[in-house]
Scaffold this motif. Structure first.
Motif, PDB file in Angstrom:
ATOM      1  N   TYR A  71      47.899  56.584  39.866  1.00 32.93           N
ATOM      2  CA  TYR A  71      46.678  56.939  39.148  1.00 32.93           C
ATOM      3  C   TYR A  71      45.574  57.450  40.062  1.00 32.93           C
ATOM      4  CZ  TYR A  71      49.155  54.804  35.354  1.00 32.93           C
ATOM      5  OH  TYR A  71      50.111  54.513  34.418  1.00 32.93           O
ATOM      6  N   GLU A  72      45.886  57.619  41.353  1.00 37.35           N
ATOM      7  CA  GLU A  72      44.934  58.155  42.320  1.00 37.35           C
ATOM      8  C   GLU A  72      43.599  57.422  42.272  1.00 37.35           C
ATOM      9  OE1 GLU A  72      44.864  62.371  41.545  1.00 37.35           O
ATOM     10  OE2 GLU A  72      46.858  62.644  42.388  1.00 37.35           O
ATOM     11  N   ILE A  73      43.711  56.089  42.327  1.00 38.20           N
ATOM     12  CA  ILE A  73      42.524  55.242  42.381  1.00 38.20           C
ATOM     13  C   ILE A  73      42.564  54.453  43.675  1.00 38.20           C
ATOM     14  CG2 ILE A  73      42.247  55.059  39.870  1.00 38.20           C
ATOM     15  CD1 ILE A  73      43.593  52.289  40.028  1.00 38.20           C
ATOM     16  N   SER A  74      41.416  53.931  44.056  1.00 41.87           N
ATOM     17  CA  SER A  74      41.333  53.073  45.223  1.00 41.87           C
ATOM     18  C   SER A  74      40.914  51.687  44.754  1.00 41.87           C
ATOM     19  CB  SER A  74      40.307  53.639  46.204  1.00 41.87           C
ATOM     20  OG  SER A  74      40.215  52.801  47.326  1.00 41.87           O
ATOM     21  N   ILE A  75      41.664  50.681  45.147  1.00 42.63           N
ATOM     22  CA  ILE A  75      41.395  49.319  44.710  1.00 42.63           C
ATOM     23  C   ILE A  75      40.835  48.540  45.897  1.00 42.63           C
ATOM     24  CG2 ILE A  75      42.406  47.199  43.791  1.00 42.63           C
ATOM     25  CD1 ILE A  75      44.518  49.015  42.424  1.00 42.63           C
ATOM     26  N   ALA A  76      39.589  48.098  45.761  1.00 47.34           N
ATOM     27  CA  ALA A  76      38.928  47.339  46.819  1.00 47.34           C
ATOM     28  C   ALA A  76      39.462  45.903  46.836  1.00 47.34           C
ATOM     29  CB  ALA A  76      37.421  47.324  46.583  1.00 47.34           C
ATOM     30  N   ASP A  77      39.404  45.287  48.005  1.00 45.61           N
ATOM     31  CA  ASP A  77      39.851  43.895  48.129  1.00 45.61           C
ATOM     32  C   ASP A  77      39.143  42.988  47.121  1.00 45.61           C
ATOM     33  OD1 ASP A  77      41.561  44.624  50.172  1.00 45.61           O
ATOM     34  OD2 ASP A  77      40.286  43.837  51.778  1.00 45.61           O
ATOM     35  N   SER A  78      37.872  43.240  46.882  1.00 47.30           N
ATOM     36  CA  SER A  78      37.093  42.404  45.961  1.00 47.30           C
ATOM     37  C   SER A  78      37.551  42.550  44.505  1.00 47.30           C
ATOM     38  CB  SER A  78      35.605  42.728  46.073  1.00 47.30           C
ATOM     39  OG  SER A  78      35.369  44.076  45.691  1.00 47.30           O
ATOM     40  N   GLU A  79      38.318  43.593  44.219  1.00 44.45           N
ATOM     41  CA  GLU A  79      38.816  43.831  42.858  1.00 44.45           C
ATOM     42  C   GLU A  79      40.200  43.236  42.622  1.00 44.45           C
ATOM     43  OE1 GLU A  79      36.770  48.041  41.702  1.00 44.45           O
ATOM     44  OE2 GLU A  79      38.397  48.122  43.186  1.00 44.45           O
ATOM     45  N   ILE A  80      40.790  42.659  43.667  1.00 43.57           N
ATOM     46  CA  ILE A  80      42.121  42.064  43.556  1.00 43.57           C
ATOM     47  C   ILE A  80      41.960  40.631  43.056  1.00 43.57           C
ATOM     48  CG2 ILE A  80      44.269  41.519  44.758  1.00 43.57           C
ATOM     49  CD1 ILE A  80      43.526  43.720  46.779  1.00 43.57           C
ATOM     50  N   VAL A  81      41.723  40.534  41.759  1.00 45.91           N
ATOM     51  CA  VAL A  81      41.502  39.248  41.101  1.00 45.91           C
ATOM     52  C   VAL A  81      42.330  39.211  39.818  1.00 45.91           C
ATOM     53  CG1 VAL A  81      39.192  38.896  42.074  1.00 45.91           C
ATOM     54  CG2 VAL A  81      39.447  40.147  39.930  1.00 45.91           C
TER      55      VAL A  81
END
Length: 85
Positions: free
Chosen positions: A55-65
């Motif tokens: 999906y050509e998105i970037s997932i930040a560490d803070s969003e890994i919940v």
């Protein structure tokens, strides 16, 4: 309303990589992937890599919940929010 194609793609990835065929039939949109033992921490990283590439998105560490990544429905909803931003 979550895009049904997005749900189908996410469910397909999880089924192909983490489930036996019979389990795929019972995988609900809201079923916890972690609590069900379908995905562990390594699996979460595989899902993240798949989402970022597909999906050509970037997932930040803070969003890994769990609120973003713990079920097919939550993952699809999260991807839609990221793409809309």
């Amino acid at each position: 309303m979550i895009n049904s194609k997005l749900l189908q793609t996410v469910r397909g990835f999880i089924a192909d990589n983490f489930l036996f065929r019979a389990e795929n039939e019972a995988l609900g949109d809201d079923q916890s992937l972690l609590d069900s033992g379908i995905v562990d921490s390594t699996g979460v990283l595989e899902i993240i890599a798949f989402l970022e590439q597909t999906y050509e998105i970037s997932i930040a560490d803070s969003e890994i919940v769990p609120e973003n990544l713990d079920s097919v429905g939550r993952i699809a909803d999260y991807v839609e929010r990221k793409r809309a931003a």
